[in-house]
Design an enzyme around this catalytic site. Structure first.
Site, PDB file in Angstrom:
ATOM      1  N   ASP A  82      14.352 -25.909  27.620  1.00 28.14           N
ATOM      2  CA  ASP A  82      13.382 -24.766  28.148  1.00 28.14           C
ATOM      3  C   ASP A  82      12.131 -25.141  29.270  1.00 28.14           C
ATOM      4  O   ASP A  82      11.052 -24.700  29.414  1.00 28.14           O
ATOM      5  CB  ASP A  82      12.523 -23.767  26.961  1.00 28.14           C
ATOM      6  CG  ASP A  82      13.573 -23.368  26.201  1.00 28.14           C
ATOM      7  OD1 ASP A  82      14.869 -22.757  26.415  1.00 28.14           O
ATOM      8  OD2 ASP A  82      13.356 -23.152  25.014  1.00 28.14           O
TER       9      ASP A  82
ATOM     10  N   LYS B 192      14.933 -25.368  33.528  1.00 25.98           N
ATOM     11  CA  LYS B 192      16.001 -25.901  34.388  1.00 25.98           C
ATOM     12  C   LYS B 192      16.938 -24.795  35.172  1.00 25.98           C
ATOM     13  O   LYS B 192      17.309 -25.032  36.272  1.00 25.98           O
ATOM     14  CB  LYS B 192      17.068 -26.473  33.154  1.00 25.98           C
ATOM     15  CG  LYS B 192      16.659 -27.797  32.549  1.00 25.98           C
ATOM     16  CD  LYS B 192      17.378 -28.069  31.683  1.00 25.98           C
ATOM     17  CE  LYS B 192      17.756 -27.289  30.645  1.00 25.98           C
ATOM     18  NZ  LYS B 192      16.526 -26.936  29.730  1.00 25.98           N
TER      19      LYS B 192
ATOM     20  N   GLY C  56      19.615 -20.933  27.069  1.00 26.65           N
ATOM     21  CA  GLY C  56      19.181 -19.726  27.673  1.00 26.65           C
ATOM     22  C   GLY C  56      18.404 -20.048  28.977  1.00 26.65           C
ATOM     23  O   GLY C  56      17.399 -20.534  28.971  1.00 26.65           O
ATOM     24  N   HIS C  57      19.023 -19.873  30.132  1.00 29.51           N
ATOM     25  CA  HIS C  57      18.515 -20.369  31.425  1.00 29.51           C
ATOM     26  C   HIS C  57      18.053 -19.063  32.241  1.00 29.51           C
ATOM     27  O   HIS C  57      18.869 -18.273  32.338  1.00 29.51           O
ATOM     28  CB  HIS C  57      19.382 -21.255  32.092  1.00 29.51           C
ATOM     29  CG  HIS C  57      19.799 -22.386  31.516  1.00 29.51           C
ATOM     30  ND1 HIS C  57      20.668 -23.263  31.876  1.00 29.51           N
ATOM     31  CD2 HIS C  57      19.301 -22.893  30.367  1.00 29.51           C
ATOM     32  CE1 HIS C  57      20.629 -24.408  31.128  1.00 29.51           C
ATOM     33  NE2 HIS C  57      19.879 -24.165  30.158  1.00 29.51           N
TER      34      HIS C  57
ATOM     35  N   GLN D 182      19.843 -27.672  27.204  1.00 32.97           N
ATOM     36  CA  GLN D 182      19.032 -28.502  26.201  1.00 32.97           C
ATOM     37  C   GLN D 182      18.072 -29.573  26.982  1.00 32.97           C
ATOM     38  O   GLN D 182      17.773 -29.231  28.054  1.00 32.97           O
ATOM     39  CB  GLN D 182      19.746 -29.064  25.185  1.00 32.97           C
ATOM     40  CG  GLN D 182      20.299 -27.967  24.063  1.00 32.97           C
ATOM     41  CD  GLN D 182      21.525 -27.335  24.659  1.00 32.97           C
ATOM     42  OE1 GLN D 182      22.447 -27.969  25.116  1.00 32.97           O
ATOM     43  NE2 GLN D 182      21.675 -25.998  24.837  1.00 32.97           N
TER      44      GLN D 182
HETATM   45  P1  GDP Z   1      15.692 -23.622  30.704  1.00 34.67           P
HETATM   46  O1  GDP Z   1      16.248 -23.359  29.518  1.00 34.67           O
HETATM   47  O2  GDP Z   1      15.213 -24.833  31.229  1.00 34.67           O
HETATM   48  O3  GDP Z   1      16.315 -22.879  31.945  1.00 34.67           O
HETATM   49  O4  GDP Z   1      14.147 -22.625  30.772  1.00 34.67           O
HETATM   50  P2  GDP Z   1      14.072 -20.901  30.141  1.00 34.67           P
HETATM   51  O5  GDP Z   1      14.574 -20.230  31.250  1.00 34.67           O
HETATM   52  O6  GDP Z   1      14.322 -21.116  28.646  1.00 34.67           O
HETATM   53  O7  GDP Z   1      12.382 -21.072  30.099  1.00 34.67           O
HETATM   54  C1  GDP Z   1      11.583 -21.302  31.137  1.00 34.67           C
HETATM   55  C2  GDP Z   1      10.722 -19.946  31.211  1.00 34.67           C
HETATM   56  O8  GDP Z   1       9.806 -20.152  32.086  1.00 34.67           O
HETATM   57  C3  GDP Z   1      11.659 -18.787  32.015  1.00 34.67           C
HETATM   58  O9  GDP Z   1      11.003 -17.746  31.547  1.00 34.67           O
HETATM   59  C4  GDP Z   1      11.368 -18.682  33.493  1.00 34.67           C
HETATM   60  O10 GDP Z   1      11.489 -17.503  33.947  1.00 34.67           O
HETATM   61  C5  GDP Z   1       9.851 -19.517  33.563  1.00 34.67           C
HETATM   62  N1  GDP Z   1       9.413 -20.151  34.458  1.00 34.67           N
HETATM   63  C6  GDP Z   1      10.259 -21.172  35.301  1.00 34.67           C
HETATM   64  N2  GDP Z   1       9.322 -21.733  36.028  1.00 34.67           N
HETATM   65  C7  GDP Z   1       8.193 -21.328  35.801  1.00 34.67           C
HETATM   66  C8  GDP Z   1       7.010 -21.635  36.542  1.00 34.67           C
HETATM   67  O11 GDP Z   1       6.596 -22.379  37.306  1.00 34.67           O
HETATM   68  N3  GDP Z   1       6.059 -20.846  36.148  1.00 34.67           N
HETATM   69  C9  GDP Z   1       5.871 -19.728  35.210  1.00 34.67           C
HETATM   70  N4  GDP Z   1       4.731 -19.260  34.681  1.00 34.67           N
HETATM   71  N5  GDP Z   1       7.074 -19.498  34.463  1.00 34.67           N
HETATM   72  C10 GDP Z   1       7.989 -20.199  34.859  1.00 34.67           C
HETATM   73  P1  IMO Z   2      18.048 -24.564  26.871  1.00 35.52           P
HETATM   74  O1  IMO Z   2      19.279 -24.987  27.518  1.00 35.52           O
HETATM   75  C1  IMO Z   2      15.375 -24.962  23.544  1.00 35.52           C
HETATM   76  C2  IMO Z   2      17.325 -26.308  19.771  1.00 35.52           C
HETATM   77  C3  IMO Z   2      17.376 -25.193  18.607  1.00 35.52           C
HETATM   78  C4  IMO Z   2      17.261 -26.080  17.611  1.00 35.52           C
HETATM   79  C5  IMO Z   2      18.321 -27.377  17.839  1.00 35.52           C
HETATM   80  C6  IMO Z   2      19.761 -27.230  17.465  1.00 35.52           C
HETATM   81  O2  IMO Z   2      17.627 -23.140  27.019  1.00 35.52           O
HETATM   82  O3  IMO Z   2      16.927 -25.575  27.353  1.00 35.52           O
HETATM   83  P2  IMO Z   2      21.614 -25.733  18.016  1.00 35.52           P
HETATM   84  O4  IMO Z   2      21.915 -24.233  17.991  1.00 35.52           O
HETATM   85  O5  IMO Z   2      21.836 -26.278  19.489  1.00 35.52           O
HETATM   86  O6  IMO Z   2      22.528 -26.313  17.209  1.00 35.52           O
HETATM   87  O7  IMO Z   2      20.180 -25.951  17.776  1.00 35.52           O
HETATM   88  O8  IMO Z   2      18.157 -27.424  19.147  1.00 35.52           O
HETATM   89  N1  IMO Z   2      17.865 -25.731  21.054  1.00 35.52           N
HETATM   90  C7  IMO Z   2      17.316 -25.330  22.057  1.00 35.52           C
HETATM   91  N2  IMO Z   2      16.030 -25.507  22.395  1.00 35.52           N
HETATM   92  N3  IMO Z   2      16.302 -24.797  24.438  1.00 35.52           N
HETATM   93  C8  IMO Z   2      17.521 -24.874  24.396  1.00 35.52           C
HETATM   94  O9  IMO Z   2      18.356 -24.708  25.515  1.00 35.52           O
HETATM   95  C9  IMO Z   2      18.132 -25.188  23.046  1.00 35.52           C
HETATM   96  N4  IMO Z   2      19.294 -25.192  22.627  1.00 35.52           N
HETATM   97  C10 IMO Z   2      19.481 -25.525  21.369  1.00 35.52           C
HETATM   98  O10 IMO Z   2      16.327 -24.359  18.617  1.00 35.52           O
HETATM   99  O11 IMO Z   2      16.153 -26.596  17.260  1.00 35.52           O
HETATM  100 MG    MG Z   3      16.063 -21.857  27.682  1.00 33.66          MG
END
Ligand code: GDP
Ligand code: IMO
Ligand code: MG
Length: 422
Positions: free
Chosen positions: A12, A15, A39-40, A222
């Site tokens: 998270d 990415k 979850g991207h 991840q």
């Molecule tokens: P990922 O799994 O690495 O793709 O990250 P996620 O999408 O799960 O979580 C990142 C969250 O932060 C998402 O809700 C994005 O829309 C948000 N986000 C990404 N970059 C920024 C930033 O620079 N500032 C803020 N406030 N939100 C951001």
């Molecule tokens: P993105 O790509 C954050 C965490 C789960 C749990 C552990 C194992 O959005 O960054 P799993 O279902 O993979 O066997 O769970 O890994 N986890 C993540 N945490 N971002 C993710 O993906 C994750 N995918 C798995 O919360 O702790």
């Molecule tokens: Mg994510």
């Protein structure tokens, strides 16, 4: 040209947003590990998209998106995701390719993942998407690959060989209802014509594309500390998010990988269980969670929040061989009087400067902090490094020194345009 984008924390890191940005300069965007546990999030023109299996380059018209053999594919989840994205107006026709040797996630994987984690004395807090259970079958050599699934007879044979043991476990040990082979076949048979046109020899396709001068962006899911070997075992995922996973997860020779980009949040979050030395409690944690909207993109769970941990990110930059680092969510730190960064740990009065691979030690370390002045200004409209207040620039410069890696991009909001070069 192959560039790898990898998370340097616990996932998270933002990415998805960074991939969407970099995809403008790529031809092919490829996932190499993980599955629908990812979850991207990408925000473009006020529209929010969340991708679980589809690579985050799909919003750039004409780019090809690939799911490599290292990815575990839940076709039910993929079909639903494609339906949603198309509903949001994205044309995906002919733009998604799936490796024929990727493994499929089946209904018993999802159920087993959920009941196993519930039964564990210490839950991992998995996403319940069947990830671990699918990789277990892959390594036990009882998995079902995409290529097997495409042949109805082979699929039936494999399913009926594997299912009795799964049902024995589900019924006898977990007290669940067994899964009927006919039901799985009925549901999955419908997905065959949908999947078939996307399936190809991804390794060959990528190599030929590279030889034609195409640019490939590999999208990690991840993060480094969720890697099954290098993460905080056993609180990890079941794949190799680290940059090294690209070669086995896409079928690429190591010498074809040219560039590695790490992504880190300006602070730290973790979702699920497991040690987290810089975790905050109370008002500070709640402040970061609300301002940063730190709720899981896949499960909606509140993310645990804490200070930036330079020990971890430095280790991740070394392990992945990051040529550069992207810092996201710098805007979220605005308004804090002081900002802390962990520069080392203390364990039983011994100073530790490196990430310890022993989970026993890592779960007991105390962070040693360096404090820096915060800033009050809202950063969301910054579009150049020099638009940032002095304290924010100094924060980034100090991080660069601590993690020994150059920061190349800074993100200050979730929208596509809220990112700029260092
Ligand atoms: P990922 O799994 O690495 O793709 O990250 P996620 O999408 O799960 O979580 C990142 C969250 O932060 C998402 O809700 C994005 O829309 C948000 N986000 C990404 N970059 C920024 C930033 O620079 N500032 C803020 N406030 N939100 C951001
Ligand atoms: P993105 O790509 C954050 C965490 C789960 C749990 C552990 C194992 O959005 O960054 P799993 O279902 O993979 O066997 O769970 O890994 N986890 C993540 N945490 N971002 C993710 O993906 C994750 N995918 C798995 O919360 O702790
Ligand atoms: Mg994510």
């Amino acid at each position: 040209m192959v560039t790898v984008l990898v998370g340097t924390q616990w996932g998270d890191e933002g990415k998805g947003k960074v991939v969407d940005h970099l995809a403008a300069q790529a031809d092919i965007i490829a996932r190499y590990q993980g599955g629908a546990n990812a979850g991207h999030t990408v925000v473009v023109n006020g529209q929010r998209y969340v991708f679980h299996l589809i690579p985050s380059g799909i919003l750039r018209p004409g780019k090809v998106c690939v799911l490599g053999n290292g990815v575990v594919i839940d076709p039910v989840s993929l079909a639903e995701e494609i339906r949603l994205v198309e509903k949001q107006g994205v044309n995906i026709r002919g733009r998604i390719l799936i490796a024929e040797n990727a493994h499929l996630t089946l209904p018993y994987h999802k159920l087993l993942d959920q009941v196993e984690d519930k039964r564990r004395e210490k839950a991992i807090g998995t996403t319940g998407r069947g990830i671990g259970a699918t990789y277990v079958d892959k390594y036990s050599r009882v998995g079902i690959r995409v290529v097997d699934f495409l042949d109805e007879t082979i699929f039936r044979e494999k399913l009926r060989t594997t299912l009795p043991l799964k049902n024995y476990l589900l019924e006898t040990y977990y007290g669940e209802k067994p899964i009927q082979a006919e039901k799985v076949e009925e549901e999955y048979d419908k997905l065959r014509p949908f999947l078939q046109p996307m399936v190809t020899d991804v390794s060959l396709y990528l190599l030929e594309s590279i030889n034609q001068g195409k640019r490939i962006l590999a999208e990690g899911a991840q993060g480094t500390f969720l890697d099954v070997d290098f993460g905080t075992y056993p609180y990890v995922t079941a794949s190799h998010p680290v940059a090294g996973g690209v070669c086995t997860g896409l079928g690429l020779p190591p010498y074809k990988v040219n560039r590695v980009i790490g992504v880190a949040k300006a602070y730290t979050t973790r979702v699920g269980e497991g040690p987290f030395p810089t975790e905050l409690q109370g008002e500070l944690a709640e402040g970061l969670r609300q301002t940063g909207n730190e709720f899981g993109s896949t499960t909606g769970r509140p993310r645990r929040c804490g200070w930036f941990d330079a020990v971890l990110v430095k280790y991740a930059c070394r392990l992945n061989g990051c040529h550069e680092l992207v810092i996201t969510k710098l805007d979220v730190l605005s308004g804090l009087e002081k900002i802390s960064v962990a520069v080392a740990y203390r364990h039983e009065n011994v100073l530790i400067k490196d990430y310890p691979l022993s989970s026993y030690v890592f779960s007991r370390v105390q962070p040693v902090y360096e404090e820096m002045p915060g800033w009050k200004e809202d950063l969301s409209s910054a579009r150049r490094f020099n638009d940032l207040p002095l304290a924010a620039r100094q924060y980034l410069e100090r991080i660069e020194q601590m993690v020994e890696t150059r920061i190349s991009l800074v993100s200050v909001g979730s929208s596509r345009e809220q990112i700029f070069q260092r």
